[in-house]
Scaffold this motif. Structure first.
Motif, PDB file in Angstrom:
ATOM      1  N   LYS A  17      18.230  34.944  75.048  1.00  0.00           N
ATOM      2  CA  LYS A  17      16.943  34.601  74.423  1.00  0.00           C
ATOM      3  C   LYS A  17      16.426  33.239  74.890  1.00  0.00           C
ATOM      4  O   LYS A  17      15.263  33.111  75.292  1.00  0.00           O
ATOM      5  N   SER A  18      17.289  32.225  74.783  1.00  0.00           N
ATOM      6  CA  SER A  18      16.829  30.866  75.118  1.00  0.00           C
ATOM      7  C   SER A  18      16.482  30.762  76.597  1.00  0.00           C
ATOM      8  O   SER A  18      15.480  30.143  76.977  1.00  0.00           O
ATOM      9  N   THR A  19      17.304  31.393  77.433  1.00  0.00           N
ATOM     10  CA  THR A  19      17.047  31.408  78.876  1.00  0.00           C
ATOM     11  C   THR A  19      15.679  32.019  79.151  1.00  0.00           C
ATOM     12  O   THR A  19      14.857  31.465  79.894  1.00  0.00           O
ATOM     13  N   ARG A 148      30.692  30.612  76.098  1.00  0.00           N
ATOM     14  CA  ARG A 148      29.636  29.598  76.076  1.00  0.00           C
ATOM     15  C   ARG A 148      30.154  28.239  75.597  1.00  0.00           C
ATOM     16  O   ARG A 148      29.492  27.233  75.748  1.00  0.00           O
ATOM     17  N   LEU A 187      20.864  43.286  82.597  1.00  0.00           N
ATOM     18  CA  LEU A 187      20.323  43.006  83.930  1.00  0.00           C
ATOM     19  C   LEU A 187      20.595  41.550  84.291  1.00  0.00           C
ATOM     20  O   LEU A 187      20.939  40.744  83.427  1.00  0.00           O
TER      21      LEU A 187
HETATM   22  N1  LIG Z   1      20.985  38.174  82.129  1.00  0.00           N
HETATM   23  C1  LIG Z   1      22.117  37.471  82.007  1.00  0.00           C
HETATM   24  N2  LIG Z   1      23.248  37.870  82.612  1.00  0.00           N
HETATM   25  C2  LIG Z   1      24.401  37.169  82.482  1.00  0.00           C
HETATM   26  N3  LIG Z   1      24.529  36.032  81.769  1.00  0.00           N
HETATM   27  C3  LIG Z   1      23.428  35.568  81.143  1.00  0.00           C
HETATM   28  C4  LIG Z   1      22.161  36.257  81.217  1.00  0.00           C
HETATM   29  N4  LIG Z   1      21.258  35.560  80.497  1.00  0.00           N
HETATM   30  C5  LIG Z   1      21.912  34.508  79.990  1.00  0.00           C
HETATM   31  N5  LIG Z   1      23.210  34.490  80.367  1.00  0.00           N
HETATM   32  C6  LIG Z   1      24.252  33.529  80.003  1.00  0.00           C
HETATM   33  O1  LIG Z   1      24.683  33.886  78.704  1.00  0.00           O
HETATM   34  C7  LIG Z   1      24.824  32.727  77.886  1.00  0.00           C
HETATM   35  C8  LIG Z   1      23.859  32.802  76.707  1.00  0.00           C
HETATM   36  O2  LIG Z   1      22.506  32.702  77.184  1.00  0.00           O
HETATM   37  P1  LIG Z   1      21.385  32.136  76.206  1.00  0.00           P
HETATM   38  O3  LIG Z   1      20.088  32.224  76.924  1.00  0.00           O
HETATM   39  O4  LIG Z   1      21.795  30.810  75.663  1.00  0.00           O
HETATM   40  O5  LIG Z   1      21.464  33.250  75.062  1.00  0.00           O
HETATM   41  P2  LIG Z   1      20.933  33.218  73.547  1.00  0.00           P
HETATM   42  O6  LIG Z   1      19.891  32.157  73.455  1.00  0.00           O
HETATM   43  O7  LIG Z   1      20.416  34.593  73.333  1.00  0.00           O
HETATM   44  O8  LIG Z   1      22.129  32.954  72.669  1.00  0.00           O
HETATM   45  C9  LIG Z   1      24.571  31.530  78.782  1.00  0.00           C
HETATM   46  O9  LIG Z   1      25.827  31.082  79.255  1.00  0.00           O
HETATM   47  C10 LIG Z   1      23.712  32.105  79.897  1.00  0.00           C
HETATM   48  O10 LIG Z   1      23.870  31.406  81.094  1.00  0.00           O
END
Ligand SMILES: Nc1ncnc2c1ncn2[C@@H]1O[C@H](COP(=O)(O)OP(=O)(O)O)[C@@H](O)[C@H]1O
Ligand SMILES: [Mg+2]
Length: 209
Positions: A17-19, A148, A187
């Motif tokens: 989500k954050s990404t 994480r 993905l």
């Molecule tokens: N599409 C993806 N495939 C593999 N790893 C991912 C993907 N998107 C994010 N990540 C990794 O997963 C972890 C959680 O991502 P993050 O964006 O912080 O998720 P959320 O905000 O949903 O908890 C991070 O270490 C990130 O680098």
């Protein structure tokens, strides 16, 4: 002036989500649309304090947590989200009301009607225009959350809990197809970004640009 659109990212722990909230904001800015990224719980100084309280003190009673989230959301909506939408800014929130429905409603089994009433006083009439639900199998969600580093209470939760949360988000998508789009979180980040952008184009941009 045209009002901004309100987009939320939802889904389980570590779904991306954050990404993706950041990536979408960059794309919207690139399309010439003023964009604000915010998050829940948080989004205002008071909301960030409440976030700190929830994470630090782990309320024993689920209703306490629900009311703290609702209090933070009311401030967030009134002092940040609504004014931004009014001035034409597109708002992206990293988690929003569906997380409450799923975590406090489905997981902690707080009555849906009570949660809906709270939404009425904290969110209405500015419900999200588009909700992107990043979907991930429970096993993957658990694995990513564990690698994480900092573990929230839910990151450390059992597989069945991750499964229940996933189902909760999918049920919302099913019941509100006009608002929600499910995005495959398995993905690569670039491909998730492309799927998000496609959904935003189809659902929103085709109508304003
Ligand atoms: N599409 C993806 N495939 C593999 N790893 C991912 C993907 N998107 C994010 N990540 C990794 O997963 C972890 C959680 O991502 P993050 O964006 O912080 O998720 P959320 O905000 O949903 O908890 C991070 O270490 C990130 O680098
Ligand atoms: Mg996050």
């Amino acid at each position: 002036m045209l009002r901004g659109k309100f987009i939320t990212f939802e889904g389980g722990e570590a779904a991306g989500k954050s990404t993706q909230a950041k990536r979408l904001a960059a794309r919207l800015e690139g399309a010439g649309l003023g964009t604000l990224v915010t998050r829940e719980p948080g989004g205002t100084p008071l909301g960030e304090d409440i976030r700190g309280l929830i994470l630090k003190d782990h309320p024993q009673e689920p209703v306490t947590e629900l009311l703290l989230f609702a209090a933070a959301r009311a401030e967030h909506m009134t002092s940040v989200i609504r004014p931004a939408l009014d001035e034409g800014t597109w708002v992206i929130s990293d988690r929003f009301m569906d997380s409450t429905r799923v975590y406090q409603g489905k997981h902690y089994r707080i009555e849906r009607e009570f949660i809906s009433q709270l939404e009425k006083y904290t969110v209405a009439p500015d419900y999200p225009t588009l909700t992107l639900i990043i979907d991930l199998p429970a096993e993957v969600s658990m694995e990513r959350a564990n690698t994480r580093g900092t573990l929230s209470r839910y990151d450390a939760a059992r597989l069945e809990t991750h499964q229940l949360l996933r189902e909760g988000f999918l049920e919302i998508a099913d019941s509100e197809p006009d608002r929600c789009v499910i995005i495959d979180g398995m993905l690569t980040p670039d491909n998730v970004e492309a799927a998000v952008w496609q959904a935003v184009n189809e659902r929103l941009l085709a109508k304003v640009l």
